[in-house]
Motif scaffolding. Structure first.
Motif, PDB file in Angstrom:
ATOM      1  N   ALA A 461       0.832  -1.204   0.000  1.00  0.00           N
ATOM      2  CA  ALA A 461       0.000   0.000   0.000  1.00  0.00           C
ATOM      3  C   ALA A 461       0.868   1.256   0.000  1.00  0.00           C
ATOM      4  N   ALA A 462       1.949   1.249   0.775  1.00  0.00           N
ATOM      5  CA  ALA A 462       2.834   2.418   0.848  1.00  0.00           C
ATOM      6  C   ALA A 462       3.513   2.671  -0.492  1.00  0.00           C
ATOM      7  N   HIS A 463       4.067   1.617  -1.090  1.00  0.00           N
ATOM      8  CA  HIS A 463       4.771   1.808  -2.356  1.00  0.00           C
ATOM      9  C   HIS A 463       3.808   2.179  -3.471  1.00  0.00           C
ATOM     10  N   GLU A 464       2.586   1.656  -3.408  1.00  0.00           N
ATOM     11  CA  GLU A 464       1.564   2.019  -4.393  1.00  0.00           C
ATOM     12  C   GLU A 464       1.315   3.523  -4.364  1.00  0.00           C
ATOM     13  N   ARG A 465       1.227   4.100  -3.164  1.00  0.00           N
ATOM     14  CA  ARG A 465       1.012   5.539  -3.066  1.00  0.00           C
ATOM     15  C   ARG A 465       2.217   6.313  -3.588  1.00  0.00           C
ATOM     16  N   LEU A 466       3.414   5.841  -3.277  1.00  0.00           N
ATOM     17  CA  LEU A 466       4.622   6.526  -3.724  1.00  0.00           C
ATOM     18  C   LEU A 466       4.703   6.544  -5.252  1.00  0.00           C
ATOM     19  N   VAL A 467       4.412   5.418  -5.874  1.00  0.00           N
ATOM     20  CA  VAL A 467       4.444   5.351  -7.340  1.00  0.00           C
ATOM     21  C   VAL A 467       3.367   6.253  -7.934  1.00  0.00           C
ATOM     22  N   TYR A 468       2.187   6.265  -7.325  1.00  0.00           N
ATOM     23  CA  TYR A 468       1.087   7.089  -7.809  1.00  0.00           C
ATOM     24  C   TYR A 468       1.454   8.567  -7.767  1.00  0.00           C
ATOM     25  N   GLU A 469       2.022   9.027  -6.656  1.00  0.00           N
ATOM     26  CA  GLU A 469       2.422  10.430  -6.548  1.00  0.00           C
ATOM     27  C   GLU A 469       3.495  10.766  -7.577  1.00  0.00           C
ATOM     28  N   ARG A 470       4.391   9.802  -7.852  1.00  0.00           N
ATOM     29  CA  ARG A 470       5.437  10.013  -8.860  1.00  0.00           C
ATOM     30  C   ARG A 470       4.816  10.177 -10.245  1.00  0.00           C
ATOM     31  N   LEU A 471       3.827   9.340 -10.569  1.00  0.00           N
ATOM     32  CA  LEU A 471       3.158   9.426 -11.869  1.00  0.00           C
ATOM     33  C   LEU A 471       2.394  10.740 -12.011  1.00  0.00           C
ATOM     34  N   SER A 556     -14.844  14.877 -13.721  1.00  0.00           N
ATOM     35  CA  SER A 556     -14.920  13.447 -13.989  1.00  0.00           C
ATOM     36  C   SER A 556     -13.785  12.977 -14.889  1.00  0.00           C
ATOM     37  N   LEU A 557     -13.409  13.791 -15.883  1.00  0.00           N
ATOM     38  CA  LEU A 557     -12.329  13.384 -16.775  1.00  0.00           C
ATOM     39  C   LEU A 557     -11.015  13.305 -16.009  1.00  0.00           C
ATOM     40  N   GLN A 558     -10.746  14.318 -15.178  1.00  0.00           N
ATOM     41  CA  GLN A 558      -9.541  14.288 -14.344  1.00  0.00           C
ATOM     42  C   GLN A 558      -9.563  13.070 -13.444  1.00  0.00           C
ATOM     43  N   ALA A 559     -10.732  12.759 -12.884  1.00  0.00           N
ATOM     44  CA  ALA A 559     -10.840  11.603 -11.996  1.00  0.00           C
ATOM     45  C   ALA A 559     -10.565  10.307 -12.747  1.00  0.00           C
ATOM     46  N   LYS A 560     -11.074  10.200 -13.983  1.00  0.00           N
ATOM     47  CA  LYS A 560     -10.838   8.993 -14.775  1.00  0.00           C
ATOM     48  C   LYS A 560      -9.347   8.821 -15.058  1.00  0.00           C
ATOM     49  N   ILE A 561      -8.688   9.921 -15.408  1.00  0.00           N
ATOM     50  CA  ILE A 561      -7.252   9.844 -15.704  1.00  0.00           C
ATOM     51  C   ILE A 561      -6.465   9.439 -14.463  1.00  0.00           C
ATOM     52  N   GLU A 562      -6.799  10.042 -13.326  1.00  0.00           N
ATOM     53  CA  GLU A 562      -6.063   9.705 -12.112  1.00  0.00           C
ATOM     54  C   GLU A 562      -6.402   8.300 -11.635  1.00  0.00           C
ATOM     55  N   ALA A 563      -7.601   7.806 -11.951  1.00  0.00           N
ATOM     56  CA  ALA A 563      -7.924   6.418 -11.624  1.00  0.00           C
ATOM     57  C   ALA A 563      -7.042   5.464 -12.426  1.00  0.00           C
ATOM     58  N   ILE A 564      -6.767   5.821 -13.700  1.00  0.00           N
ATOM     59  CA  ILE A 564      -5.860   5.012 -14.516  1.00  0.00           C
ATOM     60  C   ILE A 564      -4.455   5.035 -13.917  1.00  0.00           C
ATOM     61  N   LEU A 565      -4.009   6.229 -13.516  1.00  0.00           N
ATOM     62  CA  LEU A 565      -2.681   6.319 -12.892  1.00  0.00           C
ATOM     63  C   LEU A 565      -2.621   5.487 -11.625  1.00  0.00           C
ATOM     64  N   SER A 566      -3.716   5.498 -10.860  1.00  0.00           N
ATOM     65  CA  SER A 566      -3.756   4.719  -9.626  1.00  0.00           C
ATOM     66  C   SER A 566      -3.618   3.227  -9.917  1.00  0.00           C
ATOM     67  N   ARG A 567      -4.319   2.762 -10.959  1.00  0.00           N
ATOM     68  CA  ARG A 567      -4.209   1.341 -11.311  1.00  0.00           C
ATOM     69  C   ARG A 567      -2.804   1.007 -11.796  1.00  0.00           C
ATOM     70  N   MET A 568      -2.204   1.933 -12.557  1.00  0.00           N
ATOM     71  CA  MET A 568      -0.831   1.713 -13.014  1.00  0.00           C
ATOM     72  C   MET A 568       0.118   1.636 -11.821  1.00  0.00           C
ATOM     73  N   ALA A 569      -0.125   2.496 -10.829  1.00  0.00           N
ATOM     74  CA  ALA A 569       0.720   2.485  -9.644  1.00  0.00           C
ATOM     75  C   ALA A 569       0.585   1.177  -8.895  1.00  0.00           C
ATOM     76  N   CYS A 570      -0.642   0.656  -8.856  1.00  0.00           N
ATOM     77  CA  CYS A 570      -0.871  -0.610  -8.159  1.00  0.00           C
ATOM     78  C   CYS A 570      -0.073  -1.740  -8.803  1.00  0.00           C
ATOM     79  N   HIS A 571      -0.077  -1.749 -10.129  1.00  0.00           N
ATOM     80  CA  HIS A 571       0.641  -2.826 -10.827  1.00  0.00           C
ATOM     81  C   HIS A 571       2.157  -2.619 -10.805  1.00  0.00           C
ATOM     82  N   GLY A 572       2.593  -1.360 -10.621  1.00  0.00           N
ATOM     83  CA  GLY A 572       4.021  -1.096 -10.639  1.00  0.00           C
ATOM     84  C   GLY A 572       4.665  -1.036  -9.276  1.00  0.00           C
ATOM     85  N   SER A 573       3.908  -1.346  -8.230  1.00  0.00           N
ATOM     86  CA  SER A 573       4.451  -1.229  -6.879  1.00  0.00           C
ATOM     87  C   SER A 573       4.956  -2.572  -6.375  1.00  0.00           C
ATOM     88  N   VAL A 574       5.631  -2.515  -5.248  1.00  0.00           N
ATOM     89  CA  VAL A 574       6.157  -3.728  -4.619  1.00  0.00           C
ATOM     90  C   VAL A 574       4.993  -4.642  -4.258  1.00  0.00           C
TER      91      VAL A 574
END
Length: 623
Positions: A461-471, A556-574
């Motif tokens: 969870a911690a690394h997921e947030r770190l990657v998300y903020e980086r993206l 809503s568009l901004q939210a959709k984009i950031e939701a995609i970034l969040s999913r990318m962060a989830c897959h790219g985290s430890v």
């Protein structure tokens, strides 16, 4: 059944006639006084406008039988009292400028309306003058007459809606009406922390029961507000709230907003004020929600108490007789200030998580004890209370379970990776907020020792947030890439929707959505955000339109984009289960300390739990 029959030729023509004063007052009362809580709001606001420093509110039967408001304000003379209950008579404005309103009340309708539907008694005295009293029942005035009174005013309203008994059928239970009264007083108490409030329930033959009490707070504004919010919302809120103090373009936002990990299951702890006036404004509450949407899941709600201060001429409070709605001259400036102010405060909180996370953890660790059996530890027992020899004999018959390869009854600690002694030369890491890593449990939980206790971190969870903020930082720096459609998608809309959408075309283009008119009420979509991949342009536009219709602005568009970034962060985290070296664990802790919002994951859950040493010692009965 015929509900409406048109006028038939030859029938009598309807006659226009003026209503009598009593009917006018009863109609006005329907707008101003919806329920007992509405009456309390109007009377308490009058007391505040009179400069009261202490206000007492008493009620009986949920306010249906009695509402009494006592204040120590400036009071009224015998000549003032009849004017006070006359419609559209007020001391707060002269009528020349309805946009420069600096008081709670200004319409001059409340007392006249209350006197039209109930039995109203006003007793008042100015400093150095004589007390006087008037009564108004069903719109009929009696008095003024001399009366014994202290400086200030006592307004007593009995038998609310007795003159309009049909209104009584629409009131809720006594308990529900009493709760609404308490909510009104609590909101006004938060708006005026330097004023003392007391709310009591009275019943015949019984002593008054204090429901709510808030003593006047001293000190500067934020100290007074902090003390008042601690008393009204609880110490848990203020312990986990961030101070908000931001000013821009003549607008000033003050108050306290809670950390995302202190979120609630509903919006019950959202309080918004404009120039100290409690309001229920959809635009302002929407801005509060937007400020937190990157940190909370959809089923969680932020907690905040915010006061937006501006020149009275920049906001119209004369929108509705109840004065709970406002209209800003520059609504976008007010909305932007709330979003910017809250996000700045949340970023400044860094990795901080709410204390409720640790409290819940400690509560889960404590074994449940029977209510009748207080916890007693062996070191607390006196000599005569030691176990008997028989109990020792019974204990000696217990056999430890057999564990493969062991005979001492202790199983191996599951999946624990302990750091070998001497392999972490950075002993000063314990001075950092999140301390020095000492172990990894179950392939996902990092245990770190701090100077004050210990920290348990969810590494995924911690690394997921770190990657998300980086993206998100990368997106802000390089922008959102648009993907041109080989064939523009034409979306047919209503003329109103097309016009509303094209008004926001420039803002949407910055988010990678390029639209232009295509004749009539059709809109051509030429580019969509590349990060969304293949997307239905029509569905995307309708989501944007729904939000524009609801809030006047679409996120809503901004939210959709950031939701995609969040999913990318989830897959790219430890991933959970990955074994980390001590230096990797410590590097994760240091990055969390340096990254805003790292105290919660992308879904609003905490990324770590901090346990203070004194709390740990209490678990083992050492304190």
């Amino acid at each position: 059944m015929t509900l409406y029959a048109p006028n038939i030729s030859g029938s009598p023509r309807p006659v226009i006639r003026p209503l009598d004063e009593a009917a006018i007052n009863r109609i006005a009362a329907g707008e101003v006084v919806e329920r007992p809580a509405s009456a309390v709001k109007e009377l308490v606001e009058n007391a505040l406008d009179a400069g009261a420093r202490r206000i007492a509110v008493d009620y009986a039967a949920g306010g249906k039988v009695l509402i009494r408001v006592t204040d120590d304000g400036c009071g009224m003379t015998a000549e003032d009292l009849p004017l006070a209950v006359a419609r559209h008579a007020t001391s707060k404005i002269d009528g020349s400028d309805l946009l420069n309103i600096r008081s709670f009340g200004f319409r001059g309708e409340a007392l006249a309306s209350l006197g039209a539907v109930g039995r109203l008694t006003l007793t008042s005295r100015v400093e150095g003058g004589d007390g006087a009293q008037i009564t108004v029942a069903g719109g009929r005035l009696t008095g003024p007459r001399p009366a014994a009174a202290q400086k200030g005013t006592v307004i007593e309203l009995r038998d609310l809606f007795y003159a309009t008994p049909a209104r009584l059928k629409f009131l809720r239970s006594d308990r529900a009406e009493a709760q609404a009264i308490a909510e009104v007083v609590r909101r006004l108490a938060m708006a005026e922390p330097s004023v003392g409030f007391t709310l009591s329930e009275v019943a015949e033959g019984e002593a008054p029961r204090v429901i709510f009490r808030a003593d006047p707070q001293s000190g500067d504004f934020f100290d007074a507000l902090h003390g008042r919010l601690t008393g009204v919302l609880g110490a848990e809120f203020t312990a986990n709230a961030l101070k908000i103090d931001i000013e821009r373009d003549g607008l000033h936002l003050t108050g306290y907003a809670a950390l995302p990990t202190y979120s609630r299951g509903s919006s019950v702890q959202q309080f918004v004020f404009v120039n100290g006036r409690p309001v229920l404004d959809r635009m302002l509450l929407g801005a509060l929600r937007v400020a937190y949407f990157d940190f909370l899941s959809r089923d969680r709600h932020p907690a905040a108490v915010l006061n937006l201060i501006c020149d009275p001429e920049r906001v119209d409070v004369n929108v509705h007789p109840a004065k709970s709605e406002v209209r800003f001259r520059e609504p976008e400036a007010a909305r932007s200030l709330i979003i910017t102010g809250l996000r700045t405060a949340l970023s400044g909180a860094g990795h901080r998580a709410s204390t409720t996370v640790a409290d819940a953890t400690l509560a889960a660790m404590r074994p449940e004890m029977p209510a009748f059996a207080p916890r007693v530890y062996q070191m607390d027992r006196s000599g005569q209370n030691w176990p008997s020899q028989a109990s020792f004999a019974r204990a000696a018959t217990w056999q430890a379970p057999e564990v493969a390869g062991e005979s001492h009854g202790f199983a191996e600690m599951p999946q624990a990776r302990m750091e070998p002694a001497g392999q972490n030369p950075q002993v000063d890491d314990e001075a950092f907020p999140l301390g020095a890593a000492k172990a990894q449990l179950h392939g996902n939980y990092i245990v770190a020792q701090t100077a004050r206790g210990m920290v348990i971190v969810d590494q995924h969870a911690a690394h997921e947030r770190l990657v998300y903020e980086r993206l998100k930082r990368q997106m802000a720096e390089t922008g959102i890439k648009a993907q041109a459609l080989l064939i523009p998608e034409i979306v047919e809309l209503s003329a109103t929707d097309a016009s509303r959408l094209l008004e926001h075309a420039e803002a949407l283009a910055r988010l990678g959505l390029s639209i232009e008119p295509f004749g009539g009420s059709a809109v051509a979509v030429r580019e969509t955000p590349a990060i969304l991949g293949t997307v239905s342009a029509a569905a995307l536009l309708r989501d944007v339109l729904d939000e524009l219709a609801d809030l006047g602005r679409s996120d809503s568009l901004q939210a959709k984009i950031e939701a995609i970034l969040s999913r990318m962060a989830c897959h790219g985290s430890v991933r959970s289960g990955r074994q980390l070296r001590p230096d990797e664990m410590n590097a994760l802790l240091r990055e969390m300390e340096a990254t805003p919002h790292s105290g919660q994951c992308n879904h609003g859950r905490p990324t770590y739990v901090e346990l203070q040493l004194h709390d740990i010692e209490r678990l083992f009965g050492r304190r």
